[in-house]
Enzyme design. Structure first.
Site: not given
Ligand SMILES: NC(=O)c1ccc[n+]([C@@H]2O[C@H](COP(=O)([O-])OP(=O)(O)OC[C@H]3O[C@@H](n4cnc5c(N)ncnc54)[C@H](O)[C@@H]3O)[C@@H](O)[C@H]2O)c1
Length: 390
Positions: A32, A137, A180, A183, A186, A209, A240-241, A254, A325
């Site tokens: 979409n 996940t 969260s 999550h 999922k 994943q 990481l990205n 950060t 967390e």
């Protein structure tokens, strides 16, 4: 094989669709375009598909459709196209976005749970025998309550005490512990799969994943127009990205809290390969939901930051954690299923340097520094800590 790729316009879905088309499958992307700005949506989408064809890629078709809302068109599409497999990426996938406001919480639940349920109900109504491969996940297992135990691939064997003192042994879905609203959706997906598999015999593979890092596969590297997304912002960027982009523009890395959070990771190339392996190895008729832990290695966030800093000279900043967390957790994961099917992981130690260079070259000049900090807080306590800086 005819394969639908739901969410095939996304960060993981697009390289997966390209790979499946390249392997000779008849691919129909259903999306979409909710991740793109409406005014440039269609232009950008057709550009990406056109670029793929211009580099010699096998034609893929695109169907604009919201699987959470457009039930009848989805059913009609299934009836007319009769896919043999459906890869389901089409969900709102950012935990911070899901925790921003009550509106984003509700959107995430409505979109993800309805989308998955519509798909399953439509498969039953269509009468088709389709193999569904879903991107779930590692976060369904939760982070923090495993006390050194290895997380199995989806199912846990438990012993149940009886009144007479005897015990019986049973395999159950591993208990969930979502961190969260995202999550949580999922974990609800997981129950929907369990039910529709038991009741209607739908063949399902649920891929738990890890966090995806990296940007490109060998196929999307062929042309810059084939990389359709790199998220580095506080809502959608994954850890990481984000560090890679921060290092590329000279922004301190950060790290939230101590950085003792341990997470599971997988390179985008391996993610694409795993989906293909899952499609090549479908469950047989009557088999329960197959669950694979689609990750290749675990790392502490602070260690990741150190690795990136060592390669780039970046500074590491410890910031108040917006998430509610555990401060630290261990994460020991069984991922034998994919390794036994032949997956050869791209490890961080092998791939990180190339990624650092690539991100700086491709994306650094497009970065909006104001989007980097995470502003989405899990509770008012975290929101106060962020606003006072401690
Ligand atoms: N990126 C990661 O690190 C990661 C890690 C674990 C699991 N996953 C899962 O993989 C899937 C894809 O993630 P991604 O990073 O590619 O996300 P993304 O946001 O880039 O892609 C999701 C795609 O789904 C589409 N979509 C969303 N809702 C839809 C709906 N109702 N109907 C049709 N299309 C819809 C969006 O437009 C987008 O193109 C998600 O389900 C996510 O939970 C991702």
């Amino acid at each position: 094989m005819k394969v639908f790729v739901l969410g095939g316009d996304g960060f993981c879905g697009w390289p997966c669709a390209v790979n499946l088309a390249d392997s000779g499958h008849d691919v129909v992307i259903v999306d979409n375009l909710s991740r793109r700005k409406i005014d440039v949506d269609l232009g950008v989408e057709s550009l990406t598909l056109r670029a793929w064809e211009q580099v010699g890629g096998r034609t893929m078709r695109f169907v604009p459709l919201d699987i959470a809302r457009d039930y009848e068109p989805l059913l009609e599409l299934l009836r007319t196209e009769r896919p043999e497999a459906i890869v389901h990426f089409a969900e709102q996938r950012a935990a911070p976005y899901s925790m921003k406001t009550s509106a984003t919480k509700r959107y995430t639940v409505d979109n993800n749970v309805n989308g998955t349920h519509n798909l399953l109900a439509a498969i039953v109504e269509s009468g088709l025998d389709v193999h569904v491969v879903h991107l779930g996940t590692m976060g369904v297992y939760g982070y923090g309550s495993h006390r050194g135990a290895t997380i199995p691939e989806g199912y846990l064997t438990v012993e149940v005490p009886q009144a007479d003192g005897s015990r019986f042994s049973e395999q159950i879905l591993h208990p969930t512990n979502p961190g969260s609203v995202y999550h949580m959706t999922k974990t609800l997906d997981q129950l929907l799969f369990f039910y529709y598999n038991k009741n209607d015999g739908i063949r399902i593979t649920d891929l738990h994943q890890g966090i995806v890092w990296g940007t490109n596969t060998a196929l999307t590297e062929k042309d810059p127009r084939l990389t359709n997304r790199f998220d580095y912002d506080g809502d959608y960027g994954t850890v990481l990205n984000r560090f890679l982009m921060q290092a590329a523009i000279g922004y301190p890395l950060t790290v939230h809290g101590t950085g003792g959070q341990t997470r599971a990771f997988i390179h985008i190339r391996d993610s694409v390969r795993c989906v293909q392996l899952a499609l090549d190895n479908p469950p047989s008729a009557g088999e329960k939901v197959k669950i694979f832990n689609q990750m290749t290695e675990s790392h502490r966030v602070a260690d990741l930051a150190e690795k990136v800093a060592a390669l780039t000279g970046a500074r590491v900043d410890h910031l108040p954690n917006p998430r509610n967390e555990a401060i630290e957790n261990d994460l020991i994961v069984d991922n034998r299923c994919f390794l036994e099917l032949g997956l050869q992981p791209t490890t961080l130690d092998d791939g990180l340097l190339a990624e650092v260079v690539d991100v700086a070259r491709r994306w650094a000049d497009r970065c909006d520094r104001s989007k980097i900090p995470c502003r989405s807080a899990w509770t008012t306590r975290q929101a106060e800590a962020i606003s006072t800086g401690g």
